[in-house]
Motif scaffolding. Structure first.
Motif, PDB file in Angstrom:
ATOM      1  N   SER A 165       0.837  -1.208   0.000  1.00  0.00           N
ATOM      2  CA  SER A 165       0.000   0.000   0.000  1.00  0.00           C
ATOM      3  C   SER A 165       0.866   1.251   0.000  1.00  0.00           C
ATOM      4  O   SER A 165       0.575   2.208  -0.724  1.00  0.00           O
ATOM      5  N   LYS A 201      -7.140  -1.195   2.071  1.00  0.00           N
ATOM      6  CA  LYS A 201      -6.538  -1.711   3.296  1.00  0.00           C
ATOM      7  C   LYS A 201      -7.622  -1.900   4.355  1.00  0.00           C
ATOM      8  O   LYS A 201      -7.688  -2.923   5.008  1.00  0.00           O
ATOM      9  N   VAL A 212      -6.530   3.537  -2.278  1.00  0.00           N
ATOM     10  CA  VAL A 212      -5.528   2.599  -1.764  1.00  0.00           C
ATOM     11  C   VAL A 212      -5.773   2.315  -0.286  1.00  0.00           C
ATOM     12  O   VAL A 212      -5.784   1.166   0.146  1.00  0.00           O
ATOM     13  N   ARG A 219       2.197   1.724  -3.439  1.00  0.00           N
ATOM     14  CA  ARG A 219       1.174   2.269  -4.339  1.00  0.00           C
ATOM     15  C   ARG A 219       0.937   3.750  -4.082  1.00  0.00           C
ATOM     16  O   ARG A 219       0.732   4.525  -5.020  1.00  0.00           O
TER      17      ARG A 219
END
Length: 71
Positions: A31, A62, A58, A34
């Protein structure tokens, strides 16, 4: 532009630091990668529009993963 332009991802010491801090805050390393990619991709002022939405996407993934694993 190569993603390893961010030297933390390219060096062993940087990777160790990333693992440590991501573990502390509960953020998957992928993450973080990203999120950094989004910043690099939107590095010009004209392209920064949409950066917050990309971060929300993003980080929302999560949160979704945490909810699924708690079920």
């Amino acid at each position: 532009m190569p993603r390893d332009v961010v030297t933390l991802f390219a060096q062993d010491a940087g990777k160790k630091l990333i693992r440590k801090h991501c573990r502390q805050i509960g953020l998957p390393i992928e993450s973080l990668r990203r999120l950094v990619e989004e910043v690099v991709d939107k590095s010009t002022m004209q392209r920064r529009h949409g950066l917050w939405e990309a971060f929300d996407e993003v980080l929302g993934e999560k949160d979704d993963e945490e909810v699924d694993s708690a079920s």
